[in-house]
Design a protein around this motif. Structure first.
Motif, PDB file in Angstrom:
ATOM      1  N   LYS A  75       2.946   7.422  -3.981  1.00 43.17           N
ATOM      2  CA  LYS A  75       3.576   8.656  -3.524  1.00 43.17           C
ATOM      3  C   LYS A  75       2.598   9.570  -2.790  1.00 43.17           C
ATOM      4  O   LYS A  75       2.889  10.073  -1.698  1.00 43.17           O
ATOM      5  CB  LYS A  75       4.189   9.384  -4.711  1.00 43.17           C
ATOM      6  CG  LYS A  75       4.943  10.654  -4.372  1.00 43.17           C
ATOM      7  CD  LYS A  75       5.580  11.232  -5.628  1.00 43.17           C
ATOM      8  CE  LYS A  75       6.288  12.536  -5.347  1.00 43.17           C
ATOM      9  NZ  LYS A  75       6.924  13.099  -6.556  1.00 43.17           N
ATOM     10  N   ASP A  76       1.424   9.800  -3.370  1.00 40.68           N
ATOM     11  CA  ASP A  76       0.447  10.689  -2.731  1.00 40.68           C
ATOM     12  C   ASP A  76      -0.095  10.081  -1.439  1.00 40.68           C
ATOM     13  O   ASP A  76      -0.365  10.794  -0.470  1.00 40.68           O
ATOM     14  CB  ASP A  76      -0.696  11.009  -3.690  1.00 40.68           C
ATOM     15  CG  ASP A  76      -1.362   9.759  -4.255  1.00 40.68           C
ATOM     16  OD1 ASP A  76      -0.737   8.679  -4.217  1.00 40.68           O
ATOM     17  OD2 ASP A  76      -2.503   9.872  -4.756  1.00 40.68           O
ATOM     18  N   ILE A  77      -0.218   8.750  -1.418  1.00 36.39           N
ATOM     19  CA  ILE A  77      -0.684   8.064  -0.215  1.00 36.39           C
ATOM     20  C   ILE A  77       0.333   8.227   0.905  1.00 36.39           C
ATOM     21  O   ILE A  77      -0.013   8.560   2.045  1.00 36.39           O
ATOM     22  CB  ILE A  77      -0.913   6.573  -0.509  1.00 36.39           C
ATOM     23  CG1 ILE A  77      -2.091   6.390  -1.452  1.00 36.39           C
ATOM     24  CG2 ILE A  77      -1.130   5.778   0.777  1.00 36.39           C
ATOM     25  CD1 ILE A  77      -2.329   4.952  -1.860  1.00 36.39           C
ATOM     26  N   LEU A  78       1.596   8.000   0.599  1.00 39.62           N
ATOM     27  CA  LEU A  78       2.646   8.089   1.610  1.00 39.62           C
ATOM     28  C   LEU A  78       2.810   9.530   2.110  1.00 39.62           C
ATOM     29  O   LEU A  78       3.030   9.758   3.306  1.00 39.62           O
ATOM     30  CB  LEU A  78       3.964   7.564   1.046  1.00 39.62           C
ATOM     31  CG  LEU A  78       5.110   7.386   2.034  1.00 39.62           C
ATOM     32  CD1 LEU A  78       4.695   6.500   3.197  1.00 39.62           C
ATOM     33  CD2 LEU A  78       6.335   6.804   1.336  1.00 39.62           C
ATOM     34  N   LEU A  79       2.694  10.503   1.205  1.00 33.56           N
ATOM     35  CA  LEU A  79       2.772  11.913   1.608  1.00 33.56           C
ATOM     36  C   LEU A  79       1.673  12.253   2.611  1.00 33.56           C
ATOM     37  O   LEU A  79       1.920  12.873   3.655  1.00 33.56           O
ATOM     38  CB  LEU A  79       2.645  12.820   0.387  1.00 33.56           C
ATOM     39  CG  LEU A  79       3.927  13.163  -0.377  1.00 33.56           C
ATOM     40  CD1 LEU A  79       3.590  13.891  -1.669  1.00 33.56           C
ATOM     41  CD2 LEU A  79       4.839  14.033   0.486  1.00 33.56           C
ATOM     42  N   ASP A 107      10.553  -2.758   5.417  1.00 37.82           N
ATOM     43  CA  ASP A 107      10.115  -1.414   5.720  1.00 37.82           C
ATOM     44  C   ASP A 107       9.905  -0.626   4.428  1.00 37.82           C
ATOM     45  O   ASP A 107      10.230  -1.097   3.341  1.00 37.82           O
ATOM     46  CB  ASP A 107      11.132  -0.691   6.621  1.00 37.82           C
ATOM     47  CG  ASP A 107      12.553  -0.788   6.091  1.00 37.82           C
ATOM     48  OD1 ASP A 107      12.725  -0.977   4.869  1.00 37.82           O
ATOM     49  OD2 ASP A 107      13.493  -0.676   6.884  1.00 37.82           O
ATOM     50  N   VAL A 108       9.301   0.537   4.578  1.00 36.62           N
ATOM     51  CA  VAL A 108       9.128   1.471   3.467  1.00 36.62           C
ATOM     52  C   VAL A 108      10.091   2.621   3.711  1.00 36.62           C
ATOM     53  O   VAL A 108      10.145   3.171   4.813  1.00 36.62           O
ATOM     54  CB  VAL A 108       7.673   1.992   3.408  1.00 36.62           C
ATOM     55  CG1 VAL A 108       7.536   3.069   2.341  1.00 36.62           C
ATOM     56  CG2 VAL A 108       6.706   0.845   3.127  1.00 36.62           C
ATOM     57  N   LYS A 109      10.845   2.968   2.706  1.00 36.17           N
ATOM     58  CA  LYS A 109      11.816   4.048   2.841  1.00 36.17           C
ATOM     59  C   LYS A 109      11.469   5.176   1.866  1.00 36.17           C
ATOM     60  O   LYS A 109      11.089   4.925   0.734  1.00 36.17           O
ATOM     61  CB  LYS A 109      13.236   3.550   2.557  1.00 36.17           C
ATOM     62  CG  LYS A 109      13.724   2.497   3.537  1.00 36.17           C
ATOM     63  CD  LYS A 109      15.124   2.029   3.185  1.00 36.17           C
ATOM     64  CE  LYS A 109      15.600   0.931   4.132  1.00 36.17           C
ATOM     65  NZ  LYS A 109      16.948   0.436   3.783  1.00 36.17           N
ATOM     66  N   VAL A 148       0.814  -1.213   0.000  1.00 35.81           N
ATOM     67  CA  VAL A 148       0.000   0.000   0.000  1.00 35.81           C
ATOM     68  C   VAL A 148       0.849   1.264   0.000  1.00 35.81           C
ATOM     69  O   VAL A 148       0.621   2.186  -0.786  1.00 35.81           O
ATOM     70  CB  VAL A 148      -0.958   0.010   1.211  1.00 35.81           C
ATOM     71  CG1 VAL A 148      -1.653   1.360   1.340  1.00 35.81           C
ATOM     72  CG2 VAL A 148      -1.987  -1.103   1.073  1.00 35.81           C
ATOM     73  N   PHE A 149       1.851   1.320   0.871  1.00 34.69           N
ATOM     74  CA  PHE A 149       2.590   2.566   1.067  1.00 34.69           C
ATOM     75  C   PHE A 149       3.909   2.631   0.297  1.00 34.69           C
ATOM     76  O   PHE A 149       4.494   3.710   0.189  1.00 34.69           O
ATOM     77  CB  PHE A 149       2.877   2.769   2.555  1.00 34.69           C
ATOM     78  CG  PHE A 149       1.649   3.048   3.371  1.00 34.69           C
ATOM     79  CD1 PHE A 149       1.071   4.300   3.372  1.00 34.69           C
ATOM     80  CD2 PHE A 149       1.061   2.048   4.131  1.00 34.69           C
ATOM     81  CE1 PHE A 149      -0.065   4.568   4.131  1.00 34.69           C
ATOM     82  CE2 PHE A 149      -0.066   2.292   4.889  1.00 34.69           C
ATOM     83  CZ  PHE A 149      -0.644   3.551   4.886  1.00 34.69           C
TER      84      PHE A 149
END
Length: 302
Positions: free
Chosen positions: A22-26, A63-65, A15-16
């Motif tokens: 990009k817009d989701i993570l922001l 992880d998400v970086k 998902v992230f």
């Protein structure tokens, strides 16, 4: 509709950490992290999600970086199982990502801040709020030494708002992460980014390979949680709780050793039956691969 359980590291990365996230993570980062009064307007997702990479991953270390527009780096991790050394690992990963920015001979002034955001599906800091942030401070006067390394923890068990209670963007994101896997519909009072996140998490949009990996991850978590509960039950049956209350250290150690030994054997067998490779099982139970294989061979499981 059926959605992924976002609390699994696979689903969280999907998902992230995908190319189109990009817009989701922001939205998510601006909602849950205090960037000193400013909003993050741009970022780059580092090492985006992809199936071949995930297949070779360590089971609970994905992880998400992201790299922010000002050069700062954010590491976001979803952790569903507590384990010995977990808090040290979070600090180690943050320090490692900070130091690896420099090549040999480069000046230290090139180092950019690192924020390590951990979402924990267990309580780390009893009697403390939902979110806790740690920085380097002077011991007595709390003077800030540097904000170059920041550790942020969000404990999901402390978030208990219902769909009707959701007010802020942070509320909506945490509700999504904690509850998406139990829902069969998309809540109506969400923003555009949360609706997009639900679409990514919709199992009907996943490949057979992705679904298989998600199910294996979910089975792994179930096995490990069951193993922890078994260890606790065995410890209590051995008088471990009573021994702790009375301070009988010798009896406590014996009961713990017996419980841990049996727990390891049960975990090895259950994980093997669930299709977890011996090398991964060895990491889970903190034994050598040869020791894991020996246990399986004794029981005719290999």
């Amino acid at each position: 509709m059926k959605f992924l359980d976002i609390r699994t590291d696979f689903a969280f990365k999907k998902v992230f950490g995908s190319e189109g996230s990009k817009d989701i993570l922001l939205s998510f980062l601006n909602a849950v992290i205090d960037f000193n009064g400013r909003s993050v307007c741009d970022l780059t997702i580092v090492d985006p999600y992809n199936i071949p990479m995930l297949k070779g991953m360590k089971d609970t270390f994905v992880d998400v970086k992201a790299q922010l527009s000002d050069g700062s780096r954010v590491i976001i991790e979803m952790q569903v199982l507590n384990h010995e050394g977990f808090e040290q690992r979070v600090l180690y990963n943050a320090a490692k990502n900070y130091s690896l920015q420099l090549q040999q001979g480069q000046p230290f002034t090139l180092l950019n801040p690192v924020i390590a955001l951990t979402l924990a599906d267990f309580v780390l800091f009893p009697d403390q709020p939902l979110t806790n942030c740690f920085k380097l401070l002077e011991k007595k006067r709390f003077i800030e030494y540097s904000d170059d390394i920041e550790l942020v923890f969000i404990e999901l068990p402390k978030f208990n708002k219902t769909e009707a209670d959701l007010e802020t963007v942070q509320d909506k994101w945490l509700y999504f992460i904690k509850n998406a896997g139990k829902l069969d519909y998309v809540p109506k009072n969400l923003g555009q980014e949360q609706e997009k996140a639900f679409a990514i998490a919709n199992e009907s949009n996943l490949s057979t390979e992705e679904l298989e990996l998600q199910h294996r991850k979910r089975d792994y978590i179930t096995i490990m949680r069951g193993a922890f509960e078994l260890a606790l039950k065995q410890g209590q049956e051995q008088g471990l709780k009573q021994g702790m209350e009375k301070g009988i250290e010798e009896g406590m150690e014996k009961g713990m050793e017996k419980g841990v030994e049996q727990n390891r054997r049960d975990t090895i067998i259950n994980a093997h039956r669930a299709g977890v490779p011996p090398a991964t099982i060895a990491q889970i139970v903190q034994l050598d691969v040869a020791e894991v294989c020996a246990v399986l061979a004794q029981l005719g499981q290999q």
